[in-house]
Design a protein around this motif. Structure first.
Motif, PDB file in Angstrom:
ATOM      1  N   LEU A 108     -20.360 -35.525  44.750  1.00  0.00           N
ATOM      2  CA  LEU A 108     -18.985 -35.259  45.169  1.00  0.00           C
ATOM      3  C   LEU A 108     -18.909 -34.935  46.654  1.00  0.00           C
ATOM      4  CD1 LEU A 108     -17.517 -33.107  42.245  1.00  0.00           C
ATOM      5  CD2 LEU A 108     -16.747 -35.359  42.974  1.00  0.00           C
ATOM      6  N   LEU A 109     -19.835 -34.117  47.120  1.00  0.00           N
ATOM      7  CA  LEU A 109     -19.828 -33.724  48.523  1.00  0.00           C
ATOM      8  C   LEU A 109     -20.203 -34.886  49.440  1.00  0.00           C
ATOM      9  CD1 LEU A 109     -21.461 -30.171  48.330  1.00  0.00           C
ATOM     10  CD2 LEU A 109     -19.031 -30.772  48.382  1.00  0.00           C
ATOM     11  N   GLN A 110     -21.180 -35.690  49.014  1.00  0.00           N
ATOM     12  CA  GLN A 110     -21.623 -36.809  49.850  1.00  0.00           C
ATOM     13  C   GLN A 110     -20.508 -37.834  50.054  1.00  0.00           C
ATOM     14  OE1 GLN A 110     -25.117 -38.246  47.792  1.00  0.00           O
ATOM     15  NE2 GLN A 110     -26.504 -37.158  49.163  1.00  0.00           N
ATOM     16  N   ILE A 111     -19.725 -38.054  49.019  1.00  0.00           N
ATOM     17  CA  ILE A 111     -18.639 -39.033  49.121  1.00  0.00           C
ATOM     18  C   ILE A 111     -17.326 -38.358  49.508  1.00  0.00           C
ATOM     19  CG2 ILE A 111     -17.217 -40.653  47.814  1.00  0.00           C
ATOM     20  CD1 ILE A 111     -19.616 -41.524  46.298  1.00  0.00           C
ATOM     21  N   GLY A 112     -17.052 -37.212  48.889  1.00  0.00           N
ATOM     22  CA  GLY A 112     -15.746 -36.583  49.066  1.00  0.00           C
ATOM     23  C   GLY A 112     -15.487 -36.023  50.447  1.00  0.00           C
ATOM     24  N   ILE A 113     -16.466 -35.334  51.022  1.00  0.00           N
ATOM     25  CA  ILE A 113     -16.236 -34.710  52.325  1.00  0.00           C
ATOM     26  C   ILE A 113     -15.962 -35.748  53.422  1.00  0.00           C
ATOM     27  CG2 ILE A 113     -17.318 -33.361  54.176  1.00  0.00           C
ATOM     28  CD1 ILE A 113     -18.522 -31.575  52.062  1.00  0.00           C
ATOM     29  N   PRO A 114     -16.779 -36.804  53.552  1.00  0.00           N
ATOM     30  CA  PRO A 114     -16.442 -37.813  54.559  1.00  0.00           C
ATOM     31  C   PRO A 114     -15.111 -38.515  54.273  1.00  0.00           C
ATOM     32  CG  PRO A 114     -18.743 -38.003  53.920  1.00  0.00           C
ATOM     33  CD  PRO A 114     -18.097 -37.070  52.952  1.00  0.00           C
ATOM     34  N   SER A 115     -14.804 -38.774  52.986  1.00  0.00           N
ATOM     35  CA  SER A 115     -13.552 -39.435  52.635  1.00  0.00           C
ATOM     36  C   SER A 115     -12.358 -38.592  53.065  1.00  0.00           C
ATOM     37  CB  SER A 115     -13.483 -39.681  51.119  1.00  0.00           C
ATOM     38  OG  SER A 115     -14.491 -40.563  50.709  1.00  0.00           O
ATOM     39  N   ALA A 116     -12.400 -37.306  52.726  1.00  0.00           N
ATOM     40  CA  ALA A 116     -11.311 -36.420  53.116  1.00  0.00           C
ATOM     41  C   ALA A 116     -11.322 -36.142  54.609  1.00  0.00           C
ATOM     42  CB  ALA A 116     -11.415 -35.104  52.346  1.00  0.00           C
ATOM     43  N   GLY A 117     -12.508 -36.248  55.220  1.00  0.00           N
ATOM     44  CA  GLY A 117     -12.613 -35.972  56.655  1.00  0.00           C
ATOM     45  C   GLY A 117     -11.755 -36.884  57.501  1.00  0.00           C
ATOM     46  N   GLU A 118     -11.699 -38.155  57.127  1.00  0.00           N
ATOM     47  CA  GLU A 118     -10.866 -39.106  57.880  1.00  0.00           C
ATOM     48  C   GLU A 118      -9.396 -38.724  57.788  1.00  0.00           C
ATOM     49  OE1 GLU A 118      -8.133 -42.399  58.308  1.00  0.00           O
ATOM     50  OE2 GLU A 118      -8.719 -41.565  56.373  1.00  0.00           O
ATOM     51  N   GLN A 119      -8.951 -38.388  56.581  1.00  0.00           N
ATOM     52  CA  GLN A 119      -7.548 -38.008  56.394  1.00  0.00           C
ATOM     53  C   GLN A 119      -7.255 -36.651  57.016  1.00  0.00           C
ATOM     54  OE1 GLN A 119      -5.276 -40.093  55.077  1.00  0.00           O
ATOM     55  NE2 GLN A 119      -3.690 -38.627  55.600  1.00  0.00           N
ATOM     56  N   LEU A 120      -8.216 -35.740  56.925  1.00  0.00           N
ATOM     57  CA  LEU A 120      -8.043 -34.423  57.533  1.00  0.00           C
ATOM     58  C   LEU A 120      -7.905 -34.544  59.039  1.00  0.00           C
ATOM     59  CD1 LEU A 120      -7.963 -31.355  57.206  1.00  0.00           C
ATOM     60  CD2 LEU A 120     -10.459 -31.340  57.397  1.00  0.00           C
ATOM     61  N   SER A 121      -8.724 -35.388  59.637  1.00  0.00           N
ATOM     62  CA  SER A 121      -8.640 -35.613  61.077  1.00  0.00           C
ATOM     63  C   SER A 121      -7.276 -36.174  61.449  1.00  0.00           C
ATOM     64  CB  SER A 121      -9.750 -36.571  61.524  1.00  0.00           C
ATOM     65  OG  SER A 121      -9.629 -36.868  62.894  1.00  0.00           O
ATOM     66  N   TYR A 122      -6.779 -37.104  60.619  1.00  0.00           N
ATOM     67  CA  TYR A 122      -5.459 -37.700  60.885  1.00  0.00           C
ATOM     68  C   TYR A 122      -4.369 -36.634  60.850  1.00  0.00           C
ATOM     69  CZ  TYR A 122      -1.232 -40.465  60.249  1.00  0.00           C
ATOM     70  OH  TYR A 122       0.031 -40.978  60.386  1.00  0.00           O
ATOM     71  N   ASN A 123      -4.378 -35.814  59.803  1.00  0.00           N
ATOM     72  CA  ASN A 123      -3.330 -34.802  59.672  1.00  0.00           C
ATOM     73  C   ASN A 123      -3.447 -33.721  60.742  1.00  0.00           C
ATOM     74  OD1 ASN A 123      -1.537 -34.966  56.990  1.00  0.00           O
ATOM     75  ND2 ASN A 123      -3.507 -35.927  56.633  1.00  0.00           N
ATOM     76  N   ALA A 124      -4.667 -33.368  61.111  1.00  0.00           N
ATOM     77  CA  ALA A 124      -4.852 -32.381  62.176  1.00  0.00           C
ATOM     78  C   ALA A 124      -4.325 -32.933  63.503  1.00  0.00           C
ATOM     79  CB  ALA A 124      -6.326 -32.007  62.297  1.00  0.00           C
ATOM     80  N   SER A 125      -4.598 -34.214  63.767  1.00  0.00           N
ATOM     81  CA  SER A 125      -4.081 -34.827  64.998  1.00  0.00           C
ATOM     82  C   SER A 125      -2.556 -34.885  64.972  1.00  0.00           C
ATOM     83  CB  SER A 125      -4.661 -36.232  65.188  1.00  0.00           C
ATOM     84  OG  SER A 125      -4.183 -37.140  64.211  1.00  0.00           O
ATOM     85  N   GLN A 126      -1.984 -35.099  63.784  1.00  0.00           N
ATOM     86  CA  GLN A 126      -0.525 -35.109  63.662  1.00  0.00           C
ATOM     87  C   GLN A 126       0.062 -33.722  63.932  1.00  0.00           C
ATOM     88  OE1 GLN A 126       1.650 -37.902  62.999  1.00  0.00           O
ATOM     89  NE2 GLN A 126      -0.273 -38.785  63.725  1.00  0.00           N
ATOM     90  N   MET A 127      -0.678 -32.686  63.567  1.00  0.00           N
ATOM     91  CA  MET A 127      -0.216 -31.333  63.870  1.00  0.00           C
ATOM     92  C   MET A 127      -0.145 -31.109  65.377  1.00  0.00           C
ATOM     93  SD  MET A 127      -1.931 -28.667  61.167  1.00  0.00           S
ATOM     94  CE  MET A 127      -1.346 -27.306  62.175  1.00  0.00           C
ATOM     95  N   VAL A 128      -1.155 -31.597  66.088  1.00  0.00           N
ATOM     96  CA  VAL A 128      -1.156 -31.454  67.546  1.00  0.00           C
ATOM     97  C   VAL A 128       0.019 -32.233  68.141  1.00  0.00           C
ATOM     98  CG1 VAL A 128      -2.438 -31.929  69.670  1.00  0.00           C
ATOM     99  CG2 VAL A 128      -3.640 -31.083  67.643  1.00  0.00           C
ATOM    100  N   ILE A 129       0.249 -33.419  67.627  1.00  0.00           N
ATOM    101  CA  ILE A 129       1.369 -34.227  68.120  1.00  0.00           C
ATOM    102  C   ILE A 129       2.699 -33.557  67.790  1.00  0.00           C
ATOM    103  CG2 ILE A 129       2.574 -36.445  67.840  1.00  0.00           C
ATOM    104  CD1 ILE A 129      -0.207 -37.726  67.483  1.00  0.00           C
ATOM    105  N   THR A 130       2.782 -32.924  66.618  1.00  0.00           N
ATOM    106  CA  THR A 130       3.992 -32.173  66.272  1.00  0.00           C
ATOM    107  C   THR A 130       4.193 -31.017  67.243  1.00  0.00           C
ATOM    108  OG1 THR A 130       3.799 -32.753  63.926  1.00  0.00           O
ATOM    109  CG2 THR A 130       5.136 -30.822  64.458  1.00  0.00           C
ATOM    110  N   TYR A 131       3.102 -30.437  67.698  1.00  0.00           N
ATOM    111  CA  TYR A 131       3.184 -29.389  68.717  1.00  0.00           C
ATOM    112  C   TYR A 131       3.807 -29.944  70.001  1.00  0.00           C
ATOM    113  CZ  TYR A 131       1.572 -26.196  72.390  1.00  0.00           C
ATOM    114  OH  TYR A 131       1.514 -25.347  73.471  1.00  0.00           O
ATOM    115  N   PHE A 132       3.408 -31.168  70.381  1.00  0.00           N
ATOM    116  CA  PHE A 132       4.007 -31.819  71.551  1.00  0.00           C
ATOM    117  C   PHE A 132       5.508 -32.036  71.331  1.00  0.00           C
ATOM    118  CE2 PHE A 132      -0.284 -34.134  72.333  1.00  0.00           C
ATOM    119  CZ  PHE A 132      -0.814 -32.988  72.894  1.00  0.00           C
TER     120      PHE A 132
END
Length: 450
Positions: free
Chosen positions: A236-260
């Motif tokens: 689960l960790l080997q597949i799940g963490i990288p899979s969620a990592g891409e989406q997490l990075s996207y949403n985190a970047s969207q938070m920064v853009i929302t700050y702008f």
């Protein structure tokens, strides 16, 4: 019988219930926005920013749900139902404890998080109330994600669709009472909408869990709820963490853009919320196709059908691009009517219309990502999308958003330029990766048998 069922899964049979389900999930969010727009534009901005933050948290639950979906599909494809059942129970248990911790953190840290977003004081109170209620009960959403992912991997996409229909009906009825106060019912505004959302989600989870127990016909041993087999946790960790990592990075970047965007004022925040709510109805086609393709490819990889998996992804991509382009064009043609549903503010209408025109360029690029990343994950190639995603989202999307939107003072138009550049760049890399077939040797089922 299970093997035959796996063989007869089709993209259309899997995708149309997923499409309806995602559509209804989006309608639930849009119902909040639309009904609150009749109450106050400021309330819309408050809920919009809060949901932007909550979406990042929800993605963190995805590392278990995503990993479980891929592992279950591959094991079912390899006719290993016992292992698939063990992974299902494990994923529910892990996500419950993890999400409870995050729920507590959101409840007590809501105001501090919103202050980091530099939210205007005029909407701080309502945003805090919404985040404490919905965020404090966010563990229910984690359980919905996990049980829904398991059901879909088993091929029961219609079940999750029907539950989503029920949740939407309950949510809209609840919103109507707390916003408009019929029959003398007290008006609670944003707080009431938050409670309506939380209650409908809880009822939805209970129904999903009962359906999961029924559909798997005793394959899930809940007596193992507090047991954590090392090999399954590792998978689960080997597949799940990288899979969620891409989406997490996207949403985190969207938070920064929302700050702008927050620096541009409440009107800009509201315009972004309205435009993106409309855009969701465009890319939901690609999301549904991507998820359906992920299930199919997971089963194919588990069964060793490599060439079928390769062709399936390419066919799905072509379908997704065609539908995205056509839908985006139609949405722009109807932009006056669609934006008019939410507001009559001339500034919002004018800017929103141009953003929807730019979306015609944006959405085909997004289709590349949604379909090809899902295909790569299903095949076990989960790290590459994360590496490219982080580089592009932060190096292109966030950087360009600041440069064009803030530095060059193009506002939301500059933000959309950044979105377009990011989606297309990542999309091209994902397609190139799929064509090189590095994923052929990455099946999780094969690795566990070595």
């Amino acid at each position: 019988m299970k093997e035959n069922k796996t063989k007869h899964l089709t993209l259309f049979a899997l995708t149309w219930p997923i499409f309806v389900e995602i559509l209804l999930h989006m309608l639930m969010g849009n119902a909040d926005t639309l009904m609150l727009s009749q109450y106050s534009d400021k309330a819309v901005a408050a809920v919009g920013v809060s949901n932007q933050i909550l979406s990042v948290v929800i993605v963190m639950f995805g590392f278990v749900a995503q990993g479980a979906a891929i592992l279950i599909a591959q094991n079912l494809g390899a006719n290993r139902s016992k292992q698939a059942g063990e992974i299902s129970v494990l994923s529910i248990s892990l996500n419950l404890w993890f999400s409870l911790l995050l729920s507590v953190a959101l409840f007590f840290g809501a105001k501090a998080i919103l202050r980091i977003m530099d939210l205007p004081n005029e909407i701080m109170g309502e945003a805090t109330a919404y985040m404490q209620i919905v965020g404090g009960l966010i563990f229910v959403q984690a359980l919905i994600m996990t049980t829904g992912a398991i059901l879909r991997s088993y091929g029961h996409t219609k079940d999750t669709m029907m539950v989503t229909i029920g949740m939407n009906i309950l949510n809209v009825i609840g919103n109507y009472f707390v916003i408009f106060g019929p029959f003398g019912f007290p008006v609670f505004g944003v707080a009431g909408v938050a409670y309506s959302t939380a209650i409908s989600r809880f009822i939805g989870f209970v129904v999903l869990l009962l359906l999961l127990i029924k559909r798997t016909q005793g394959e899930l041993d809940f007596s193992r709820f507090l047991r954590y087999p090392r090999q399954h946790v590792k998978g689960l960790l080997q597949i799940g963490i990288p899979s969620a990592g891409e989406q997490l990075s996207y949403n985190a970047s969207q938070m920064v853009i929302t700050y702008f965007v927050a620096q541009l004022g409440t009107v800009a925040i509201t315009t972004k919320v309205y435009a993106q709510n409309i855009m969701m109805f465009i890319f939901l086609f690609s999301i549904a196709i991507g998820q359906g393709t992920q299930i199919l490819i997971g089963h194919m990889i588990g069964a060793g059908k490599i060439e079928d998996a390769y062709e399936r992804a390419i066919k799905s991509l072509r379908i997704s691009i065609f539908i995205s382009l056509g839908t985006a064009g139609l949405v722009y043609i109807l932009h006056d009517q669609l934006l008019g549903i939410f507001t009559d503010n001339p500034t919002i209408l004018e800017t929103g219309a141009f953003l929807l025109l730019m979306t015609v360029i944006l959405e085909p690029g997004r289709a590349f990502n949604l379909v090809m990343i899902s295909s790569l994950r299903a095949a076990g190639d989960v790290k590459f999308p994360v590496y490219i995603g982080i580089a592009s989202m932060w190096g292109i999307s966030v950087t360009f958003a600041w440069f064009f939107g803030i530095f060059l003072d193009l506002g939301l138009i500059g933000i959309w330029i950044a979105f377009i550049a990011d989606e297309w760049l990542r999309g091209v890399f994902m397609l190139r990766r799929w064509r090189k077939r590095h994923w052929v040797s990455m099946s999780f089922v094969d690795r566990t048998e070595q």
